[in-house]
Scaffold this motif. Structure first.
Motif, short mmCIF file in Angstrom:
data_model
loop_
_atom_site.label_atom_id
_atom_site.label_comp_id
_atom_site.label_asym_id
_atom_site.label_seq_id
_atom_site.Cartn_x
_atom_site.Cartn_y
_atom_site.Cartn_z
N GLY A 1 1.10 -1.76 -0.06
CA GLY A 1 0.27 0.12 -0.04
C GLY A 1 0.81 1.48 0.23
N SER B 1 -4.30 -2.05 1.34
CA SER B 1 -4.37 -0.75 1.38
C SER B 1 -5.04 -0.77 0.07
N TYR B 2 -3.99 0.68 -0.24
CA TYR B 2 -4.08 1.20 -2.07
C TYR B 2 -4.51 0.10 -2.83
N TYR C 1 -8.79 -1.29 0.21
CA TYR C 1 -9.74 -0.94 -1.07
C TYR C 1 -10.45 -1.58 -1.98
N CYS D 1 -8.67 5.75 -4.36
CA CYS D 1 -8.74 5.82 -3.64
C CYS D 1 -9.04 7.18 -2.27
N THR E 1 -12.05 6.29 0.96
CA THR E 1 -10.88 6.90 1.86
C THR E 1 -12.04 7.51 2.92
N PHE F 1 -2.78 8.77 -5.81
CA PHE F 1 -4.47 8.51 -4.61
C PHE F 1 -5.95 8.99 -4.93
#
Length: 225
Positions: free
Chosen positions: A8, A77-78, A103, A111, A115, A152
């Motif tokens: 991530g 994560s990401y 995610y 992202c 988020t 992101f």
């Protein structure tokens, strides 16, 4: 089984060192990817940070060169967005998708859109110096590197059914402070297409409990094709 593991934000393939070591001891092959811009020696192009599409291309190239018959693509994560993009393109080369406190996007998601406000504020504050790179948050491993803001905020392009016939596993880190994944985890628990596991040690599961992560991955069913 062959595992491709994608870290991530701010982290490199080193974050999976202990998980990879345990999986190799159990007879698996593992490739842990360091995404473009997160290299330990620093980004090769500070003026043109990688975006999400570039990260998808990078990991897709890794998958395309594998000769394994049972491939599990794992993202933390990401990197949930990254592995979703790869699966949309190369679903026939994969057997499993594993989202590690990550995610899980639909077409057009980013992202940024998925988020929480806490993380959006962190991204903006971290990129204040040049508008391109998000500085490493306090308390992270010294090997962490500034993360390209473009990755992101760019939306993912998923052109069809992103995961046709793929087994899907979600590994939750539990209800840690500020987690964007609690509601997602509960939703996936009710979806028969998903297997959900919880390792309640917080977000950086691979560093905090690599044995438990490796045990979940080692237990994934082997491909029958």
């Amino acid at each position: 089984m062959e595992f491709v593991m994608v870290p991530g934000g701010w982290q490199g393939g080193w974050v999976f060192d202990s998980v990879a070591g345990e999986l190799r001891r159990r007879g698996h092959r593992v490739e842990a990817v360091t995404l473009a811009g997160l290299e330990l020696e620093g980004s090769a192009d500070l003026e043109r940070p990688a975006n999400l599409a570039a990260h998808v291309d990078q990991v897709a190239a890794v998958v395309e060169r594998l000769d394994g018959t049972s491939v599990a693509l794992c993202g933390h994560s990401y990197a949930g967005l990254v592995i979703a993009g790869v699966a949309d393109r190369l679903g026939d080369r994969l057997d499993h998708l594993v989202f590690i406190d990550a995610y899980v996007p639909d077409n057009g998601d980013s992202c940024w859109s998925l988020t929480t406000e806490m993380f959006r504020e962190m991204f903006i504050a971290g990129a204040r110096a040049d508008g391109r790179w998000v500085e490493v948050p306090d308390g992270m491993d010294p090997r962490a590197r500034a993360h390209p803001l473009a990755s992101f905020v760019q939306g993912i392009t998923l052109e069809g059914n992103p995961w046709p016939a793929l087994r899907r596993t979600y590994i939750s880190g539990g209800d840690w402070t500020g987690s964007p994944f609690v509601e997602l985890t509960e939703r996936l628990r009710k979806d028969p297409a998903w297997q959900v596991h919880e390792i309640p040690v917080g977000h950086n599961i691979a560093r905090r409990d690599p044995q438990a992560v490796a045990a979940v991955l080692d237990a994934l069913p082997t491909a029958t094709r």
